[in-house]
Scaffold this motif. Structure first.
Motif, PDB file in Angstrom:
ATOM      1  N   THR A   1       0.827  -1.207   0.000  1.00  0.00           N
ATOM      2  CA  THR A   1       0.000   0.000   0.000  1.00  0.00           C
ATOM      3  C   THR A   1       0.862   1.258   0.000  1.00  0.00           C
ATOM      4  O   THR A   1       0.654   2.167  -0.815  1.00  0.00           O
ATOM      5  N   LEU A   2       1.832   1.286   0.904  1.00  0.00           N
ATOM      6  CA  LEU A   2       2.701   2.464   1.014  1.00  0.00           C
ATOM      7  C   LEU A   2       3.460   2.685  -0.286  1.00  0.00           C
ATOM      8  O   LEU A   2       3.517   3.802  -0.822  1.00  0.00           O
ATOM      9  N   SER A   3       4.011   1.617  -0.815  1.00  0.00           N
ATOM     10  CA  SER A   3       4.800   1.724  -2.030  1.00  0.00           C
ATOM     11  C   SER A   3       3.952   2.272  -3.184  1.00  0.00           C
ATOM     12  O   SER A   3       4.386   3.144  -3.941  1.00  0.00           O
ATOM     13  N   THR A   4       2.753   1.765  -3.302  1.00  0.00           N
ATOM     14  CA  THR A   4       1.870   2.212  -4.383  1.00  0.00           C
ATOM     15  C   THR A   4       1.550   3.703  -4.258  1.00  0.00           C
ATOM     16  O   THR A   4       1.602   4.451  -5.248  1.00  0.00           O
ATOM     17  N   LEU A   5       1.228   4.140  -3.048  1.00  0.00           N
ATOM     18  CA  LEU A   5       0.870   5.549  -2.855  1.00  0.00           C
ATOM     19  C   LEU A   5       2.061   6.451  -3.139  1.00  0.00           C
ATOM     20  O   LEU A   5       1.924   7.509  -3.760  1.00  0.00           O
ATOM     21  N   ILE A   6       3.242   6.029  -2.696  1.00  0.00           N
ATOM     22  CA  ILE A   6       4.435   6.834  -2.942  1.00  0.00           C
ATOM     23  C   ILE A   6       4.686   6.952  -4.438  1.00  0.00           C
ATOM     24  O   ILE A   6       4.981   8.034  -4.952  1.00  0.00           O
ATOM     25  N   GLN A   7       4.544   5.851  -5.141  1.00  0.00           N
ATOM     26  CA  GLN A   7       4.809   5.883  -6.572  1.00  0.00           C
ATOM     27  C   GLN A   7       3.796   6.739  -7.315  1.00  0.00           C
ATOM     28  O   GLN A   7       4.134   7.398  -8.299  1.00  0.00           O
ATOM     29  N   ARG A   8       2.568   6.748  -6.824  1.00  0.00           N
ATOM     30  CA  ARG A   8       1.562   7.610  -7.460  1.00  0.00           C
ATOM     31  C   ARG A   8       1.961   9.074  -7.338  1.00  0.00           C
ATOM     32  O   ARG A   8       1.838   9.854  -8.295  1.00  0.00           O
ATOM     33  N   ALA A   9       2.424   9.466  -6.156  1.00  0.00           N
ATOM     34  CA  ALA A   9       2.851  10.851  -5.965  1.00  0.00           C
ATOM     35  C   ALA A   9       4.101  11.128  -6.803  1.00  0.00           C
ATOM     36  O   ALA A   9       4.221  12.184  -7.437  1.00  0.00           O
ATOM     37  N   TRP A  10       4.996  10.155  -6.815  1.00  0.00           N
ATOM     38  CA  TRP A  10       6.255  10.345  -7.524  1.00  0.00           C
ATOM     39  C   TRP A  10       6.021  10.618  -9.004  1.00  0.00           C
ATOM     40  O   TRP A  10       6.739  11.407  -9.622  1.00  0.00           O
ATOM     41  N   ARG A  11       4.992   9.990  -9.574  1.00  0.00           N
ATOM     42  CA  ARG A  11       4.716  10.205 -11.002  1.00  0.00           C
ATOM     43  C   ARG A  11       4.279  11.640 -11.273  1.00  0.00           C
ATOM     44  O   ARG A  11       4.257  12.074 -12.420  1.00  0.00           O
ATOM     45  N   ASN A  12       3.919  12.372 -10.231  1.00  0.00           N
ATOM     46  CA  ASN A  12       3.548  13.782 -10.397  1.00  0.00           C
ATOM     47  C   ASN A  12       4.736  14.731 -10.265  1.00  0.00           C
ATOM     48  O   ASN A  12       4.590  15.940 -10.437  1.00  0.00           O
ATOM     49  N   THR A  13       5.899  14.206  -9.940  1.00  0.00           N
ATOM     50  CA  THR A  13       7.090  15.060  -9.886  1.00  0.00           C
ATOM     51  C   THR A  13       7.676  15.175 -11.293  1.00  0.00           C
ATOM     52  O   THR A  13       7.338  14.382 -12.170  1.00  0.00           O
ATOM     53  N   ASP A  14       8.569  16.137 -11.463  1.00  0.00           N
ATOM     54  CA  ASP A  14       9.173  16.335 -12.785  1.00  0.00           C
ATOM     55  C   ASP A  14       9.928  15.080 -13.211  1.00  0.00           C
ATOM     56  O   ASP A  14       9.804  14.626 -14.352  1.00  0.00           O
ATOM     57  N   GLY A  15      10.718  14.542 -12.279  1.00  0.00           N
ATOM     58  CA  GLY A  15      11.486  13.343 -12.590  1.00  0.00           C
ATOM     59  C   GLY A  15      10.572  12.184 -12.946  1.00  0.00           C
ATOM     60  O   GLY A  15      10.849  11.432 -13.881  1.00  0.00           O
ATOM     61  N   GLY A  16       9.497  12.055 -12.200  1.00  0.00           N
ATOM     62  CA  GLY A  16       8.557  10.965 -12.446  1.00  0.00           C
ATOM     63  C   GLY A  16       7.882  11.101 -13.798  1.00  0.00           C
ATOM     64  O   GLY A  16       7.754  10.127 -14.541  1.00  0.00           O
ATOM     65  N   ARG A  17       7.478  12.323 -14.131  1.00  0.00           N
ATOM     66  CA  ARG A  17       6.826  12.543 -15.425  1.00  0.00           C
ATOM     67  C   ARG A  17       7.766  12.181 -16.567  1.00  0.00           C
ATOM     68  O   ARG A  17       7.373  11.541 -17.537  1.00  0.00           O
ATOM     69  N   LYS A  18       9.012  12.601 -16.411  1.00  0.00           N
ATOM     70  CA  LYS A  18       9.977  12.323 -17.473  1.00  0.00           C
ATOM     71  C   LYS A  18      10.163  10.811 -17.633  1.00  0.00           C
ATOM     72  O   LYS A  18      10.212  10.292 -18.742  1.00  0.00           O
ATOM     73  N   ALA A  19      10.240  10.106 -16.506  1.00  0.00           N
ATOM     74  CA  ALA A  19      10.416   8.655 -16.555  1.00  0.00           C
ATOM     75  C   ALA A  19       9.228   7.993 -17.256  1.00  0.00           C
ATOM     76  O   ALA A  19       9.402   7.065 -18.048  1.00  0.00           O
ATOM     77  N   VAL A  20       8.037   8.482 -16.969  1.00  0.00           N
ATOM     78  CA  VAL A  20       6.849   7.905 -17.601  1.00  0.00           C
ATOM     79  C   VAL A  20       6.903   8.116 -19.106  1.00  0.00           C
ATOM     80  O   VAL A  20       6.653   7.207 -19.892  1.00  0.00           O
ATOM     81  N   GLN A  21       7.267   9.333 -19.519  1.00  0.00           N
ATOM     82  CA  GLN A  21       7.366   9.626 -20.958  1.00  0.00           C
ATOM     83  C   GLN A  21       8.400   8.744 -21.625  1.00  0.00           C
ATOM     84  O   GLN A  21       8.153   8.157 -22.680  1.00  0.00           O
ATOM     85  N   THR A  22       9.581   8.664 -21.003  1.00  0.00           N
ATOM     86  CA  THR A  22      10.647   7.841 -21.573  1.00  0.00           C
ATOM     87  C   THR A  22      10.187   6.411 -21.752  1.00  0.00           C
ATOM     88  O   THR A  22      10.435   5.779 -22.769  1.00  0.00           O
ATOM     89  N   LYS A  23       9.491   5.912 -20.762  1.00  0.00           N
ATOM     90  CA  LYS A  23       9.011   4.539 -20.815  1.00  0.00           C
ATOM     91  C   LYS A  23       8.012   4.372 -21.975  1.00  0.00           C
ATOM     92  O   LYS A  23       8.113   3.448 -22.771  1.00  0.00           O
ATOM     93  N   ALA A  24       7.077   5.343 -22.054  1.00  0.00           N
ATOM     94  CA  ALA A  24       6.075   5.279 -23.110  1.00  0.00           C
ATOM     95  C   ALA A  24       6.746   5.300 -24.485  1.00  0.00           C
ATOM     96  O   ALA A  24       6.425   4.514 -25.373  1.00  0.00           O
ATOM     97  N   ALA A  25       7.723   6.206 -24.650  1.00  0.00           N
ATOM     98  CA  ALA A  25       8.411   6.323 -25.942  1.00  0.00           C
ATOM     99  C   ALA A  25       9.108   5.017 -26.303  1.00  0.00           C
ATOM    100  O   ALA A  25       9.031   4.549 -27.441  1.00  0.00           O
ATOM    101  N   SER A  26       9.757   4.411 -25.340  1.00  0.00           N
ATOM    102  CA  SER A  26      10.493   3.181 -25.627  1.00  0.00           C
ATOM    103  C   SER A  26       9.533   2.046 -25.969  1.00  0.00           C
ATOM    104  O   SER A  26       9.857   1.149 -26.747  1.00  0.00           O
ATOM    105  N   GLU A  27       8.336   2.084 -25.408  1.00  0.00           N
ATOM    106  CA  GLU A  27       7.378   1.023 -25.712  1.00  0.00           C
ATOM    107  C   GLU A  27       6.828   1.165 -27.136  1.00  0.00           C
ATOM    108  O   GLU A  27       6.539   0.182 -27.798  1.00  0.00           O
ATOM    109  N   ILE A  28       6.702   2.424 -27.573  1.00  0.00           N
ATOM    110  CA  ILE A  28       6.251   2.649 -28.948  1.00  0.00           C
ATOM    111  C   ILE A  28       7.327   2.173 -29.928  1.00  0.00           C
ATOM    112  O   ILE A  28       7.051   1.515 -30.917  1.00  0.00           O
ATOM    113  N   THR A  29       8.562   2.531 -29.610  1.00  0.00           N
ATOM    114  CA  THR A  29       9.679   2.174 -30.477  1.00  0.00           C
ATOM    115  C   THR A  29       9.798   0.667 -30.670  1.00  0.00           C
ATOM    116  O   THR A  29      10.145   0.203 -31.739  1.00  0.00           O
ATOM    117  N   GLN A  30       9.529  -0.042 -29.605  1.00  0.00           N
ATOM    118  CA  GLN A  30       9.682  -1.501 -29.673  1.00  0.00           C
ATOM    119  C   GLN A  30       8.858  -2.132 -30.789  1.00  0.00           C
ATOM    120  O   GLN A  30       7.732  -2.384 -30.681  1.00  0.00           O
TER     121      GLN A  30
END
Lengths: 177, 177
Positions: free
Chosen positions: A148-177
């Motif tokens: 539970t704790l891990s999930t909530l932390i990760q949800r907040a983390w995705r709202n940080t600049d670093g988290g957003r960038k990581a999500v985008q990078t991941k999405a881009a790499s999945e498209i490329t595949q």
DNA sequence: GACAGATAGTTAGGCGCCATATCATAAGAC
DNA sequence: GTCTTATGATATGGCGCCTAACTATCTGTC
């Protein structure tokens, strides 16, 4: 039993005074920061008696059981800090006898860093007590609590600049595949 | 999409290599620290364009709308840092024209710190954008999420040195009552 | 009214971290 | 073989924070 820091209490007060909508999220954010700060303080307090900081401790355990040593550059990469920072940390560690710098034979730009026996001892002993201490912070947490704790932390983390960038990078790499 | 920092990943690897029992708690701890660090970085990045740091921003909003100003001592207490630190922050803020120091009339040891118009503007404007940004980190959290996260964080916090001390102090004061 | 002790602010020095600039060396292009 | 570029490591200077030491001023006591 107030967990928040002084400055954050003042900030929440002011936000409430202004009627700035929901201050519950503010409080939550500051609780996360307060916990992290408390852990950092404890960590520093536990290492200080050995003349070590968290950054130095990381270098120590990275070098542990590597008789061939590592270069400052590799240390910086693995520790996630700049090479300049590593230079400073190595200065302190060398002064206190935890390690020695040595010129590399095959590349004369390079330096090899090797632990001294004292450094090897410190790394071995501190690593165990350190990880045990960290684990003890979450004593009493069962698997569901952790999840539970891990999930909530990760949800907040995705709202940080670093988290957003990581999500985008991941999405881009999945498209490329 | 890895949330953890380089050094913490290395630490977990090493702990697993040693078979040091459950590394789940380690991971959890580092996730908390990673979130807090990401927030700190974002905060710094948002304030840097204004020549401000988090510490300076706190002083700014503490002084906001206080035409009589505050002394460095009061600022230190309310911000939760030492007087020496306040001196350094004030030096920077004064240099950049956010505030002015002025000798107190009734106590010649004392200094009064007052915001300049520029400082007042910055405080007013930044406070709003800042609190909005913080709140946005937990966008999508409902009351139940907040409650759950807050409870888990406080449980861990009680296992830190600071938390233990607070619990003891509270217990002692309840007996005294 | 002098004097001890508290209090206000600053200074000095240290630490960990960073970004930027500098210098030596290595490797590849031509 | 030279010349550019990349890659080592370090130096410099900044920031925020700390502790300890210092100076100036105030306050309470005798």
């Amino acid at each position: 039993m107030e967990i928040l820091e002084q400055k954050h209490l003042a900030l929440i007060d002011e936000a409430e005074r202004r009627g700035d909508g929901p201050t519950a999220n503010l409080r939550l954010c500051f609780e996360v920061i307060a916990l992290a700060a408390a852990i950092d303080r404890d960590c520093a307090a536990r290492l200080a008696p050995h003349n070590l900081s968290e950054g130095k401790f990381v270098l120590l355990f990275l070098l542990h059981q590597l008789p061939d040593g590592l270069s400052p550059h590799e240390l910086a990469d693995r520790a996630g800090v700049t090479r300049a920072t590593v230079t400073g940390l190595l200065d302190g560690l060398e002064r206190d006898g935890f390690l020695a710098r040595q010129q590399s034979k095959d590349d004369r730009r390079k330096v090899l860093v090797r632990l001294s026996p004292k450094g090897e001892d410190a790394a071995r002993e501190l690593f165990d007590t350190h990880t045990r201490w960290i684990a003890s912070l979450f004593a009493g947490f069962d698997e569901s609590d952790r999840q539970t704790l891990s999930t909530l932390i990760q949800r907040a983390w995705r709202n940080t600049d670093g988290g957003r960038k990581a999500v985008q990078t991941k999405a881009a790499s999945e498209i490329t595949q």
